[in-house]
Design a protein around this motif. Sequence first.
Motif, PDB file in Angstrom:
ATOM      1  N   GLU A 217     -20.978  -3.054   4.417  1.00  0.00           N
ATOM      2  CA  GLU A 217     -19.594  -3.208   4.865  1.00  0.00           C
ATOM      3  C   GLU A 217     -19.091  -2.044   5.710  1.00  0.00           C
ATOM      4  N   THR A 220     -17.726  -2.953   8.997  1.00  0.00           N
ATOM      5  CA  THR A 220     -16.520  -3.780   8.905  1.00  0.00           C
ATOM      6  C   THR A 220     -15.284  -2.941   8.595  1.00  0.00           C
ATOM      7  N   TYR A 221     -15.395  -2.094   7.560  1.00  0.00           N
ATOM      8  CA  TYR A 221     -14.222  -1.330   7.114  1.00  0.00           C
ATOM      9  C   TYR A 221     -14.134   0.055   7.746  1.00  0.00           C
ATOM     10  N   VAL A 226     -10.331   3.991   8.992  1.00  0.00           N
ATOM     11  CA  VAL A 226     -10.116   2.594   8.611  1.00  0.00           C
ATOM     12  C   VAL A 226     -10.186   1.689   9.843  1.00  0.00           C
ATOM     13  N   LYS A 228     -10.560  -1.774   9.152  1.00  0.00           N
ATOM     14  CA  LYS A 228      -9.977  -2.986   8.584  1.00  0.00           C
ATOM     15  C   LYS A 228      -9.559  -2.666   7.160  1.00  0.00           C
ATOM     16  N   GLU A 229      -8.409  -3.202   6.747  1.00  0.00           N
ATOM     17  CA  GLU A 229      -7.915  -2.946   5.395  1.00  0.00           C
ATOM     18  C   GLU A 229      -8.817  -3.621   4.359  1.00  0.00           C
ATOM     19  N   PHE A 230      -9.078  -2.889   3.274  1.00  0.00           N
ATOM     20  CA  PHE A 230      -9.866  -3.426   2.172  1.00  0.00           C
ATOM     21  C   PHE A 230      -8.906  -3.979   1.125  1.00  0.00           C
ATOM     22  N   THR A 236      -4.313  -3.696  -1.937  1.00  0.00           N
ATOM     23  CA  THR A 236      -4.898  -3.152  -0.707  1.00  0.00           C
ATOM     24  C   THR A 236      -5.224  -1.681  -0.905  1.00  0.00           C
ATOM     25  N   TRP A 237      -6.404  -1.268  -0.448  1.00  0.00           N
ATOM     26  CA  TRP A 237      -6.811   0.131  -0.553  1.00  0.00           C
ATOM     27  C   TRP A 237      -5.777   1.024   0.138  1.00  0.00           C
ATOM     28  N   SER A 242     -11.342   5.303   5.132  1.00  0.00           N
ATOM     29  CA  SER A 242     -11.944   4.030   4.754  1.00  0.00           C
ATOM     30  C   SER A 242     -12.423   4.043   3.299  1.00  0.00           C
TER      31      SER A 242
END
Length: 537
Positions: A217, A220-221, A226, A228-230, A236-237, A242
């Motif tokens: 991942e 992606t993240y 960051v 993309k938000e996890f 939400t992280w 990240s």
Amino acid sequence: MTSPRTRWFGLLFISLAVSLIIVDSTIINVSIPSIIEDLGITSTQVQWVQESYTLVFAALLLVFGALADRFGRRRIMILGMAIFVISSVIAGLSQSGDILIAARVLQGIGGAMVLPTTLSLVNANFQGKERGIAFAIWGSTIGGMVAVGPLLGGWLTTDYSWRWAFGINIPLGIIIIIGALLTVTESKEAGNNRGIDWLGAVYSVIAMSTLVFALIEGRTYGWWEVNKEFTVGNWTWPGSISIIPVMFLIFVLATTAFIAHGAARIKKGKPALIAFNLFSIASFRNGNVAAMVISLGEFGIILSLPLWLQFVIGYDALQTGFVLLGLAGGAFVASGVAGALSGRVSPVSMVRLGILLEIVGVAGVGFMISPTATWVSVVPWLFVYGLGVGLATAQLTNVILKDVPVQESGQASGTQSTSRQLGSALGIAILGTILFASVQIQLTNDLTNEGLPEEQVTQVVDSVVDSAGGAIIGLEQDPATIPIADYAKQAISDGTRYGAFAAAGFLGLGFLATLSLGKTRQEEVEKMETSGDAHVI
């Protein structure tokens, strides 16, 4: 005590059990394009469809190896096969990517119950020269099934449906369960009532799952910042960095805790998930290091090749399976070669020869890959690669377990299987990341240099990467986007090539690791007895 004939029939069903587990780790590869089209899964889900199985598999091997020693190896194997069959039903009926991934997790649990128990059953039921032959059969089965899986999956996907790639497990699993009950003798560690190291199991699962999650991942993240938000449900992280660096940190902490906890339990005379005392055996310690690194290079390339063959070269699933059959052919030939060399060439030398052949084969595949390549240029190198896999896999297992006491074979088998599966999981994660990250970077650069608007570049790149190359078919059908399709084909070809070269590099490290595989403990004892120094042992 079973008769010799029954024992060999038992090996047949043990090998079939291994075949089914290994086939299921590869059969899905050629079916991925059909699954993408049918369920609409993304490239990240593509990795998780494969990785969830391997990850759970690796995380639980140690647990079930220890449980098998205590409660019975045949019993755990049969229970695992039953779980495997049930999860195959769920996978075959899946209507979404999430359900399919969940089914693959359950399959991983069943597989983790089967694999280490088959190894320990072979170790317990065969002795001397027979054990070497049995290990050769077991190992060659793994090597061959790595490639038979794609052929079988290709045939079922092309002529029927990808769902039958899972459905075929049902009748075969039932046959294996019945056969094992009739021919395989139960085996377990006598007087093992000291309990199970459950805390160690928790540490090991956390360590392996966080590592592989971070590797898959990361693109992606974001590896640090960051991208993309996890999110999990409504949570939400909240971190400014990240989630990925945090996962790597958890992996380090969990691994440290696992080792410290296990060593402390051994010191107190309590059982640990890994019998750390076994690492005093040179063949076991060095062999496990080699097994992990070799597996990292061996199986990661199997992720990218089917995508390249179908989306770039234009083969269907069955044709792709036939191409990968070259690998199976090499592995099956290796079993005959190993038998012919047995007694003349040491197992360690055979492992080294196998790894060298793997390096030549996978590097050759890398050099041949291009958007205009054909099966003629790829199959010979896959055959060489398969020949190496067959030689290295069987004999490395023999080297690792040769000096291990039978009463600890379950833990030892689980440990060496975990080393292999962890290597395989890392291979899929790392080489998958190399493939998709390189496609994203190269395609973005190519389309930008062509003067396409930034918004269109982002849309095309996301489409190609998220579909794992499946979007190329649609791009080719529109005359206006044929040039873009050509760029995408080149990017996927280059990404697959980079993955092949990376695999060759990891195999090279694995070869270096085998240089530390010296004489077995028995050979060392005999040498010291000859020199009058046996009291040192």
